[in-house]
Design an enzyme around this catalytic site. Structure first.
Site, mmCIF file in Angstrom:
data_model
loop_
_atom_site.group_PDB
_atom_site.id
_atom_site.type_symbol
_atom_site.label_atom_id
_atom_site.label_comp_id
_atom_site.label_asym_id
_atom_site.label_seq_id
_atom_site.Cartn_x
_atom_site.Cartn_y
_atom_site.Cartn_z
ATOM 1 N N ARG A 185 0.857 -1.210 0.000
ATOM 2 C CA ARG A 185 0.000 0.000 0.000
ATOM 3 C C ARG A 185 0.882 1.245 0.000
ATOM 4 O O ARG A 185 0.627 2.214 -0.675
ATOM 5 C CB ARG A 185 -0.928 0.007 1.221
ATOM 6 N N TYR B 266 -12.726 19.093 -15.660
ATOM 7 C CA TYR B 266 -13.364 17.785 -15.818
ATOM 8 C C TYR B 266 -14.557 17.682 -14.852
ATOM 9 O O TYR B 266 -14.443 18.029 -13.671
ATOM 10 C CB TYR B 266 -12.327 16.682 -15.543
ATOM 11 N N ASP C 128 -3.934 20.235 -13.182
ATOM 12 C CA ASP C 128 -4.278 18.946 -13.778
ATOM 13 C C ASP C 128 -3.716 18.964 -15.200
ATOM 14 O O ASP C 128 -4.185 19.706 -16.067
ATOM 15 C CB ASP C 128 -5.807 18.759 -13.776
ATOM 16 N N LYS D 8 -5.314 8.205 -19.169
ATOM 17 C CA LYS D 8 -5.416 8.815 -20.503
ATOM 18 C C LYS D 8 -4.118 8.624 -21.298
ATOM 19 O O LYS D 8 -3.742 7.506 -21.570
ATOM 20 C CB LYS D 8 -5.795 10.286 -20.355
HETATM 21 C C1 LIG Z 1 -8.742 16.236 -16.955
HETATM 22 C C2 LIG Z 1 -9.130 15.029 -16.156
HETATM 23 N N1 LIG Z 1 -8.714 14.923 -14.878
HETATM 24 C C3 LIG Z 1 -9.048 13.840 -14.122
HETATM 25 C C4 LIG Z 1 -9.828 12.822 -14.628
HETATM 26 C C5 LIG Z 1 -10.192 11.646 -13.768
HETATM 27 O O1 LIG Z 1 -9.384 10.552 -14.109
HETATM 28 P P1 LIG Z 1 -9.846 9.009 -13.938
HETATM 29 O O2 LIG Z 1 -10.941 8.762 -14.905
HETATM 30 O O3 LIG Z 1 -8.574 8.271 -14.228
HETATM 31 O O4 LIG Z 1 -10.289 8.846 -12.528
HETATM 32 C C6 LIG Z 1 -10.276 12.899 -15.954
HETATM 33 C C7 LIG Z 1 -11.129 11.829 -16.511
HETATM 34 O O5 LIG Z 1 -11.674 11.933 -17.580
HETATM 35 C C8 LIG Z 1 -9.927 14.032 -16.732
HETATM 36 O O6 LIG Z 1 -10.338 14.155 -18.004
#
Ligand SMILES: Cc1ncc(COP(=O)(O)O)c(C=O)c1O
Length: 379
Positions: free
Chosen positions: A48, A100, A172, A197
């Site tokens: 972990r 997001y 992000d 992604k």
């Molecule tokens: C810009 C962005 N940040 C965070 C996330 C969340 O990631 P996850 O789907 O891996 O939890 C996404 C998901 O689409 C995203 O597009």
């Protein structure tokens, strides 16, 4: 080492030489590690907290982002949630309005329930951020380019404001990946990725990352990481490392395809607007160019009517109608009812996330096939 080499070779290759000269890191599929003696450790105690397969991945991402440290989480949302734990009841966070939808949901539900406060502003204008600061403000949270309307925020400007007002700048960086953009090098304190992604890149693994700029932040995040336990499994760490090796070639191909597709969409009679940061007419073109090495593969566009948009989802063949982005397969998304369904209606309408707004994640297929697919879908 240059970024393309960092995708392929761990910065600790010599230090962490694999047994038998294995080219790739073994999958240490173990929950726990035996100790050589009382009070002694091999460096690993319990998965972990840390695991050698995951360490190799984390070290690669740190090297690519120019971060002091990185932790790999089970999803991007686990990364966002862990970062939110840095803040206490009463703390105020200024967030970009267009982010997001899952992050908006996190902030507007669990974030608010635990007493944190959020202001949503258009961070493309630094004045809006300055005006939103109050005595409880602790952080600025941005995505650039943003999901889904592709707004570009000036990272250096945000870092200046954050430094002056003693705030954390959290970026992000999912949309451009560490291959194209490194916010910590521009003054950010924390970088978040949905590793699901571009980094993993094959629409087969969920992952997330938190990269920290200094020891103090790294210690806080690592303490919460081992305490809460959002850890990426050894097997998924291996899969993400495997994907990472081709990040540079995938991103170059994706970007090349995206530029051609954006130019095609501009000429289509049923397309009313194209949002791609690689187009010189995009409002954020110059800023994005000054702070990154590329434009990526995300395109948003609007159609003349809601029917055109709905029909496109039905008619598309090679491009798949699916949530997510950043993989080798091209995906088309309807943000209004998918990724951004939990964004309050008035915010969606203000941002233009309506029934004619589509988001395209360009993949590595032959671009002429993709254009033909779009031509047919938008006929
Ligand atoms: C810009 C962005 N940040 C965070 C996330 C969340 O990631 P996850 O789907 O891996 O939890 C996404 C998901 O689409 C995203 O597009």
């Amino acid at each position: 080492m240059n970024i393309e080499t960092l995708c392929v070779h761990s910065p600790n290759e010599d230090k962490n030489a694999h047994a038998y000269g294995a080219m790739t890191v073994p999958i240490f599929q173990t929950a726990t590690f035996s100790h050589p003696g009382v009070g002694e450790s091999t460096g690993y105690d319990y998965s972990r907290q840390s695991n050698p397969t995951r360490t190799e991945l984390e070290d690669c991402i740190s090297a690519m982002e120019g971060a002091y440290d990185t932790v790999a989480t089970s999803t991007g949302m686990a990364a966002c949630s862990l970062v939110l734990e840095l803040f206490n009841a009463g703390d105020h966070i200024i967030s970009q309005e267009d982010i997001y939808g899952g992050s908006t949901r996190l902030f507007n539900t669990l974030g608010i329930d635990r007493g944190r406060k959020f202001s949503y502003v258009d961070t493309t204008n630094p004045e809006n951020v300055l005006n939103a600061i109050n005595e409880n403000t602790k952080a600025i949270f941005i995505e650039t380019p943003s999901n889904p309307t592709m707004l570009v925020t000036d990272i250096r400007e945000m870092a200046k404001i954050a430094k002056k007002h003693n705030l954390l700048l959290i970026v992000d960086n999912t949309f451009l990946s560490p291959y194209f953009q490194n916010p910590i090098k521009l003054g950010a304190d924390i970088v978040i990725h949905s590793g699901t992604k571009y980094i993993a890149g094959h629409n087969d693994t969920l992952a997330g990352f938190i990269c920290t700029a200094n020891e103090e932040l790294s210690e806080k995040i690592r303490f919460m990481y081992k305490t809460i336990g959002p850890s990426l499994s050894p097997f998924d760490s291996f899969l993400v490392l495997r994907g990472l090796k081709t990040l540079a070639v995938r991103m170059d191909r994706i970007q090349e395809n995206a530029l051609k597709i954006a130019n095609f969409l501009k000429t289509n009679k049923k397309v009313t607007n194209v949002y791609y940061v690689g187009l010189p007419e995009h409002l954020g073109y110059e800023i994005n160019k000054s702070q990154s090495r590329g434009f990526g593969g995300m395109i948003a566009f609007t159609t003349d009517t809601a029917k055109t948009a709905r029909d496109a989802f039905e008619k598309i063949e090679i491009i798949k109608y699916a949530e997510s982005l950043g993989g080798v397969e091209s995906l088309i998304t309807f943000p209004m009812i998918q990724t951004h369904a939990d964004v309050p209606l008035e915010v969606r309408e203000k941002l233009g996330i309506t029934d004619t707004f589509l988001r395209l994640s360009v993949g590595i297929e032959n671009v002429d096939d993709l254009i033909r697919d779009l031509e047919r879908a938008l006929a």
